[in-house]
Design an enzyme around this catalytic site. Structure first.
Site, PDB file in Angstrom:
ATOM      1  N   CYS A  29       0.810  -1.223   0.000  1.00  0.00           N
ATOM      2  CA  CYS A  29       0.000   0.000   0.000  1.00  0.00           C
ATOM      3  C   CYS A  29       0.839   1.267   0.000  1.00  0.00           C
ATOM      4  O   CYS A  29       0.302   2.356  -0.221  1.00  0.00           O
ATOM      5  CB  CYS A  29      -0.946   0.013   1.198  1.00  0.00           C
ATOM      6  SG  CYS A  29      -2.201  -1.271   1.095  1.00  0.00           S
TER       7      CYS A  29
ATOM      8  N   ASN B 222     -10.586   1.265   0.595  1.00  0.00           N
ATOM      9  CA  ASN B 222      -9.132   1.098   0.575  1.00  0.00           C
ATOM     10  C   ASN B 222      -8.732   0.600  -0.814  1.00  0.00           C
ATOM     11  O   ASN B 222      -9.073  -0.514  -1.201  1.00  0.00           O
ATOM     12  CB  ASN B 222      -8.746   0.092   1.667  1.00  0.00           C
ATOM     13  CG  ASN B 222      -7.265  -0.237   1.718  1.00  0.00           C
ATOM     14  OD1 ASN B 222      -6.534  -0.066   0.746  1.00  0.00           O
ATOM     15  ND2 ASN B 222      -6.822  -0.717   2.870  1.00  0.00           N
TER      16      ASN B 222
ATOM     17  N   HIS C 236      -3.045   7.024   3.627  1.00  0.00           N
ATOM     18  CA  HIS C 236      -3.603   5.816   3.028  1.00  0.00           C
ATOM     19  C   HIS C 236      -4.997   5.610   3.605  1.00  0.00           C
ATOM     20  O   HIS C 236      -5.189   5.677   4.819  1.00  0.00           O
ATOM     21  CB  HIS C 236      -2.707   4.633   3.350  1.00  0.00           C
ATOM     22  CG  HIS C 236      -3.253   3.321   2.875  1.00  0.00           C
ATOM     23  ND1 HIS C 236      -3.840   3.176   1.628  1.00  0.00           N
ATOM     24  CD2 HIS C 236      -3.315   2.106   3.470  1.00  0.00           C
ATOM     25  CE1 HIS C 236      -4.233   1.920   1.490  1.00  0.00           C
ATOM     26  NE2 HIS C 236      -3.932   1.258   2.583  1.00  0.00           N
TER      27      HIS C 236
END
Lengths: 331, 331
Positions: free
Chosen positions: B121, B288, B258
């Protein structure tokens, strides 16, 4: 690509490599395929390759190689502050292979940064470049770069020209600033050749949830196309690379090429107009180990004395992409 | 990690993002799962996520985002000399996703270097750092960094806590040297948490040739463990990151985290001791998006005026690893 302005300091303090325990000889391949004895050797120029067992995972092999590199340097894992994975194919998509290696090295609670760089067979060269940039910027002091690949997991023996030439293995190097340097580096991608070397299954497009068609889980290579694209651009690429470092071919003590194939190694010699004695060739004993080839041949050259302190080595090769890459190191 | 010595020049000339055409609302998830109306929204804090169709591949979405970033900059693909892929999961193992994007951008015969960086990520943050180092070293002048992820290819809806919160998408930025800079950056990996977020199938260990056990082709998340590892280290990590740049929390105009989960976004605010108004939160509309989250929220902040020229943005987050990463940019 613009001309880099600096020669980053980069000293290789240790190298190491690992070959899986199982060795598959070309005589065994002849028997397996029902070929006349000697055909595999004669056709592909390879005596044997190593094949990873179930316990010899990508991260297991990487750690074996890393420990040998650390031993040569006289370092321990806790000396490291950056771990760069540079495999052709990762152990698993999430998390990155460098994380698995960090954990196996006992660094699970250390905070040492660990992530991957992927430029297929040239991943190690790109990771060396990244390591040098990180060292120069003060973002790291002691770096582990490893490449570990299990080609055998994706080979299609019904297409022996893309199966017989590959082998499994891992290699690593540990690095810091110091008297060594990258004197020149270059990397060019000709994506028109992206279909020449493909492993389709394993990412977001072809996977179990969406369905995998026959053969998509096996490596596909159009060797003729790959060779055509690579050989079209290689001579000029190498000339630009050497010019960038103000280097003459004669300044190269030792060429450490990607062990792509017997044909590719012959072509590298011709493109460089250097004698075969300058080119380190271990292909017949290892095959093409994807990203692990270049660091394995580096480790071989260091341990056999073919590359000595103060000498100049050219790491170079082609990768799926098609990309051409190289780095000239003062070792 | 040693303290970096320089603030590399890095100017974001353009940003862009792409959301797949199909939008899956949480009301639709409620119906699909047989849940009471409103349960998905109440439990996971998400209104909708986008789901890529078959033609919306990783590289297709990346190119859509890249073209928007190029348009903002007033550049064309031929202005680029480096393309860095920064996806959580690649389109296919060989060759790298950046190569596919280079070809789709019409750069197949250009020689423009194209390869991937993988820090799950946090891949975009690592690729920004690499781009800045390449610009500073004179190895590149105009760089495209993209992140594109298709979470939906690996979700297990029988474990809704790891399925309901993800969405697909892509985002990109185009960069050059100039008045902007990375004022501080940091990245720490705590590999003890490597089992908390896993996608096992698709690499050398778990694949069709070797067999895939039930569930190994789906993303597995132990959210409690991931949160425990991340939250244990995050406050001190952020303090070190800001100290490294000589920065006070108050100097941060805009936090671009994030978009891991509603809980993670609340925790980021607490760890930074900054008001929610400083934190850009688009989670409810995107979920996400793995590596695409940070550049998508960057593009959102730029296009809505929440991040303006001369202001300071903190990009930060956690990734599978578990890694913590951040970069403070003067935009």
């Amino acid at each position: 690509m613009p001309s880099p302005t600096a020669s980053p300091s980069l000293t290789i303090r240790g190298t190491g490599s690992y070959l899986p325990r199982t060795r598959l000889t070309s005589a065994q391949v002849d028997a397996m395929r029902g070929w006349a004895p000697g055909r595999c050797r004669a056709r592909y120029g390879i005596d044997a390759r190593h094949v990873a067992g179930a316990e010899e995972t990508t991260s297991f092999m990487a750690v074996e190689a890393a420990r040998r590199a650390l031993d040569m340097a006289g370092w321990t894992p806790s000396d490291l502050d950056l771990i760069l994975g540079a495999c052709g194919v990762m152990e698993q998509p999430i998390p990155s292979t460098a994380v698995l290696v960090a954990d196996r090295l006992g660094l699970g609670g250390s905070g040492v940064a660990a992530y991957d760089v992927n430029a297929t067979c040239l991943s190690f060269v790109q990771a060396l470049d990244l390591a040098a940039l990180k060292l120069a910027a003060g973002e790291a002091r002691r770096v582990l770069v490893f490449s570990s690949d299990i080609a055998s997991a994706g080979l299609d023996w019904d297409r022996p020209e893309a199966a017989a030439i590959f082998g499994d293995g891992a290699a690593a190097a540990v690095l810091e600033a110091g008297e060594g340097a990258i004197l020149a580096r270059g990397f060019e991608t000709y994506a028109e050749g992206h279909g020449a070397c493909v492993l389709a299954a394993g990412g977001t497009r072809v996977n179990p949830a969406r369905g995998i068609a026959a053969g998509e889980d096996r490596f596909r290579m159009d060797g003729a196309q790959a060779f055509r694209v690579a050989s079209r651009y290689m001579p000029a690429f190498l000339a630009r690379l050497l010019a960038r470092g103000g280097l003459d071919r004669g300044a190269i003590d030792c060429v450490l090429p990607h062990q792509a194939s017997a044909q590719a190694l012959r072509h590298a010699g011709r493109a460089l107009r250097l004698g075969r004695d300058r080119i380190v060739d271990i292909f017949a004993q290892t095959g093409n180990q994807i990203a692990a080839s270049i660091p394995t041949v580096l480790d071989h050259a260091v341990r056999t004395g073919r590359l000595r302190r103060g000498q100049t080595a050219l790491l170079m090769g082609t990768s799926a992409g098609i990309s051409l890459g190289g780095a000239v190191l003062r070792f």
